[in-house]
Enzyme design. Structure first.
Site, PDB file in Angstrom:
ATOM      1  NE  ARG A   1     123.438 -21.822  16.863  1.00  0.00           N
ATOM      2  CZ  ARG A   1     122.702 -22.532  17.734  1.00  0.00           C
ATOM      3  NH1 ARG A   1     122.925 -23.830  17.896  1.00  0.00           N
ATOM      4  NH2 ARG A   1     121.757 -21.956  18.422  1.00  0.00           N
TER       5      ARG A   1
ATOM      6  NE  ARG B   1     122.001 -14.539  16.769  1.00  0.00           N
ATOM      7  CZ  ARG B   1     121.001 -15.390  16.935  1.00  0.00           C
ATOM      8  NH1 ARG B   1     119.807 -14.970  17.240  1.00  0.00           N
ATOM      9  NH2 ARG B   1     121.217 -16.669  16.819  1.00  0.00           N
TER      10      ARG B   1
ATOM     11  CE  LYS C   1     119.377 -15.075  23.052  1.00  0.00           C
ATOM     12  NZ  LYS C   1     120.305 -16.217  22.988  1.00  0.00           N
TER      13      LYS C   1
ATOM     14  NE  ARG D   1     117.877 -24.532  17.142  1.00  0.00           N
ATOM     15  CZ  ARG D   1     118.073 -23.294  17.583  1.00  0.00           C
ATOM     16  NH1 ARG D   1     117.285 -22.799  18.526  1.00  0.00           N
ATOM     17  NH2 ARG D   1     119.039 -22.546  17.106  1.00  0.00           N
TER      18      ARG D   1
ATOM     19  NE  ARG E   1     118.594 -25.390  22.237  1.00  0.00           N
ATOM     20  CZ  ARG E   1     118.745 -24.100  21.954  1.00  0.00           C
ATOM     21  NH1 ARG E   1     118.486 -23.178  22.870  1.00  0.00           N
ATOM     22  NH2 ARG E   1     119.204 -23.719  20.781  1.00  0.00           N
TER      23      ARG E   1
END
Ligand code: AMP
Length: 215
Positions: A171, A88, A13, A160, A127
């Protein structure tokens, strides 16, 4: 146009919001980025949000709703924007609808990025992103030219804290329990489009543009 981007963490996204934001001039409003910036600044909001984020949990609704409401009032949002990571859960979606009813604005499209959980684990553990300009990289599929250094601005690439496998699994559980119902919320009022997020970024961009009716 106001566009809501929905999908699990790592579904692309943010990458797509960045690509289209630059092209269309619709800013990317990412609550995750705003919260991380608050943590870096050492603000009260950042201090309150950090514990939830480190655990892979959602930050309390009132904090993010205030944050996004203030951001949407900025002049650069006048022609439209991408909501990336908000709403969310259903309470946030309802708060957004209420706010838009008051301001006379409307969501043009909600787009759901569909992809299997197992693919996401690999994407998120590899990532990296630039701490200065936010450009995303991946150690396997999009490595930087120089290890640890952003190709775009020379900034430092960071991993992160919440992109570690145990937190990612939490998550994803939060996504399925709390965020997936938001897609059904927008499907009921006919605003939802679904795209296959397993494809490469160019193909996903084409699918997203088709879903938004832009070329
Ligand atoms: P993201 O960068 O969108 O993956 O968000 C990273 C983390 O920030 C999430 O795991 C949450 O802890 C927090 N967060 C971001 N957006 C929201 C939101 N709309 N509501 C609650 N927490 C959020």
């Amino acid at each position: 146009m106001i566009v809501v981007l929905l999908g699990p963490p790592g579904s692309g996204k943010g990458t797509q919001a960045k690509r289209l934001s630059a092209e269309r001039g619709w800013p990317q409003l990412s609550t995750g980025d705003m919260l991380r910036a608050a943590i870096t600044r050492g603000s009260e909001l950042g201090r309150r949000a950090k514990g939830f984020m480190d655990q892979g949990q959602l930050v309390p609704d009132e904090l993010v709703i205030d944050l996004i409401t203030e951001r949407m009032k900025q002049p650069d949002c006048g022609r439209g924007f991408f909501l990336d990571g908000f709403p969310r859960n259903l309470a946030q979606a309802e708060a957004l609808t209420k706010r838009f009813e008051q301001s006379g604005q409307e969501i043009g499209r909600a787009v759901l990025f569909e992809i299997a959980d197992e693919e996401l684990i690999g994407r998120l553990t590899g990532r990296r992103s630039c701490e200065k300009c936010g450009t995303p990289f991946h150690l396997a599929s999009k490595p930087p030219r120089r290890p640890g250094v952003c190709d775009a601005c020379g900034g430092k690439l960071v991993h992160r804290d919440d992109d570690r496998e145990d937190v990612i699994r939490k998550r994803l559980a939060v996504y399925h329990a709390q965020t997936a119902p938001v897609a059904a919320f927008y499907e009921r009022d006919g605003r939802l489009a679904r795209i296959d997020a397993l494809d490469g970024p160019e193909q996903v961009e084409r699918s997203l543009k088709r879903a938004l009716g832009i070329s």
